[in-house]
Design an enzyme around this catalytic site. Structure first.
Site, short mmCIF file in Angstrom:
data_model
loop_
_atom_site.label_atom_id
_atom_site.label_comp_id
_atom_site.label_asym_id
_atom_site.label_seq_id
_atom_site.Cartn_x
_atom_site.Cartn_y
_atom_site.Cartn_z
N LYS A 134 -33.89 24.58 15.57
CA LYS A 134 -33.57 25.61 14.58
C LYS A 134 -32.22 26.21 14.94
CE LYS A 134 -35.26 30.27 13.41
NZ LYS A 134 -36.42 31.17 13.51
N GLU B 247 -44.12 28.64 6.90
CA GLU B 247 -44.18 29.23 8.24
C GLU B 247 -44.53 30.72 8.13
OE1 GLU B 247 -40.70 30.91 11.21
OE2 GLU B 247 -40.35 29.00 10.18
#
Length: 207
Positions: free
Chosen positions: A129, A40
């Protein structure tokens, strides 16, 4: 294999949050040679969108490249055009959620409390998340999943070699791992061997 399937299989999302992304190609090589399969790049760096586009052209279909710190629908469309395969945000926002759905991108928004986590999931998050996880302890994942076992949770913040196994044993779907994996000193020294070895340590700890 889809990006979400890659993350589900390999469990680690490496979070690249750097001021200088000119080394992204070499860093990606070190991480993938060490066994990392999901990376990411956070949009806290203005070069991240271009970096995602470049790196997507250089990795094969066993590696998923995503965008992090995405907080607007405009950013979703920018990273989608760049070839991002998943989107991560520190928060849940309706417009970001909607843009990811429209773009067909897995969305992993940040949430902290059980209420926030469930809301994000019910709006269609691919995984949630749990952030910042360093304030919650590894048992938090197990506690949330006890009444809500259908959730996919990805603790992020404070995940390290010392606690990653506990997070997974407590039911984490995957782990967001930043500075403990991508060591700032090693990056500054361009010590790709050290970063490759560090990645391998994380991958080996999964077995």
């Amino acid at each position: 294999m889809t990006a979400l399937e890659i993350i589900a299989k390999h469990k680690i999302v490496a979070i690249v949050r750097l001021d200088d992304l000119s080394i992204a190609r070499a860093l990606t090589t070190a991480l993938t040679e060490g066994g990392i399969r999901a990376i990411e790049f956070t949009l806290t760096n203005s070069d991240a969108v271009d970096t995602i586009a470049e790196i997507r052209q250089r990795v094969d279909d066993t590696v998923a490249i995503g965008a992090g710190s995405v907080i607007s629908a405009e950013q979703v469309w920018a990273v989608a055009d760049a070839g991002a395969q998943f989107v991560v945000s520190p928060v849940w926002k309706r417009d970001v959620n909607g843009a990811c759905t429209e773009a067909g991108l897995p969305f992993m928004p940040g949430a902290f409390t059980p209420t926030e986590i469930l809301r994000a999931w019910e709006w269609g998050a691919s995984a949630v998340k749990v952030f910042p996880a360093n304030h919650l302890g590894t048992r938090y994942i197990k506690d949330v999943l006890a009444p809500l076992p259908h959730l996919r949770l990805m603790p992020t913040g404070g995940v390290s070699l010392d606690n990653m196994r506990e997070h997974l044993d407590n039911g984490a779907f995957a782990l967001g791992v930043g500075s403990s994996l991508i060591n700032n000193e090693a990056v500054a020294d361009r010590d790709w061997d050290r970063l490759r070895a560090n990645a391998r340590c994380y991958v080996d700890r999964l077995s």
